[in-house]
Motif scaffolding. Sequence first.
Motif, short mmCIF file in Angstrom:
data_model
loop_
_atom_site.label_atom_id
_atom_site.label_comp_id
_atom_site.label_asym_id
_atom_site.label_seq_id
_atom_site.Cartn_x
_atom_site.Cartn_y
_atom_site.Cartn_z
N ARG A 74 -1.67 10.57 -4.44
CA ARG A 74 -2.29 10.42 -3.13
C ARG A 74 -1.91 9.06 -2.56
NH1 ARG A 74 -6.98 7.26 -3.30
NH2 ARG A 74 -7.77 6.95 -5.38
N ARG A 92 -2.88 -3.94 5.02
CA ARG A 92 -2.91 -2.86 6.00
C ARG A 92 -1.99 -3.15 7.18
NH1 ARG A 92 -3.20 0.75 3.27
NH2 ARG A 92 -3.43 2.08 5.04
N ARG A 126 4.62 10.05 2.88
CA ARG A 126 4.30 9.02 1.91
C ARG A 126 5.54 8.63 1.11
NH1 ARG A 126 3.87 9.26 -3.11
NH2 ARG A 126 3.65 11.51 -3.22
N ASN A 153 -2.20 5.38 -1.26
CA ASN A 153 -2.94 4.18 -1.65
C ASN A 153 -3.57 3.59 -0.39
OD1 ASN A 153 -3.86 1.76 -2.64
ND2 ASN A 153 -1.88 1.05 -3.35
N ARG A 154 -4.89 3.46 -0.37
CA ARG A 154 -5.60 2.90 0.77
C ARG A 154 -5.73 1.38 0.68
NH1 ARG A 154 -5.28 6.75 4.47
NH2 ARG A 154 -6.03 8.72 3.67
N ASN A 207 1.41 -2.24 5.98
CA ASN A 207 1.50 -0.79 5.87
C ASN A 207 1.66 -0.16 7.24
OD1 ASN A 207 0.42 2.07 5.65
ND2 ASN A 207 0.53 1.45 3.50
N GLY A 216 0.78 -1.23 0.00
CA GLY A 216 0.00 0.00 0.00
C GLY A 216 0.81 1.27 0.00
#
Length: 120
Positions: A50, A57, A97, A52-53, A60, A35
Amino acid sequence: MAITGVNVVTAAKLLGEVGDIIRFRSSAAFARHNGTAPIPVWSGNDDRHRLNRGGNRQLNTTLHRIAITQARCHEGARALLKRRQETTRDTSKGSFRVLKRHLSDVIYRALVHDHNQAAP
């Protein structure tokens, strides 16, 4: 564990979530999985991205913890964040990021190196 911000628990979490590193064909594929690969804000603009969602997770979150530690304790990470904010006028989230993506690449190279060293 040679990377600043990675301790025993973090290393175990990384290894558990990643599994076998050779299943990723490149560092970009690994970044997509965890991610940290950037997504364009809209199709007509190539210079804005932007977060990455998607992706894993848990992995991440582990990268986020390493990035926070490096932003506080590692001179190279602090210099990267400062340089990004000064030269590109990134927000602090945008600079962070970039740091997470850089860490993803560093961790990918370290895991591939370790895998190659362990292979008979």
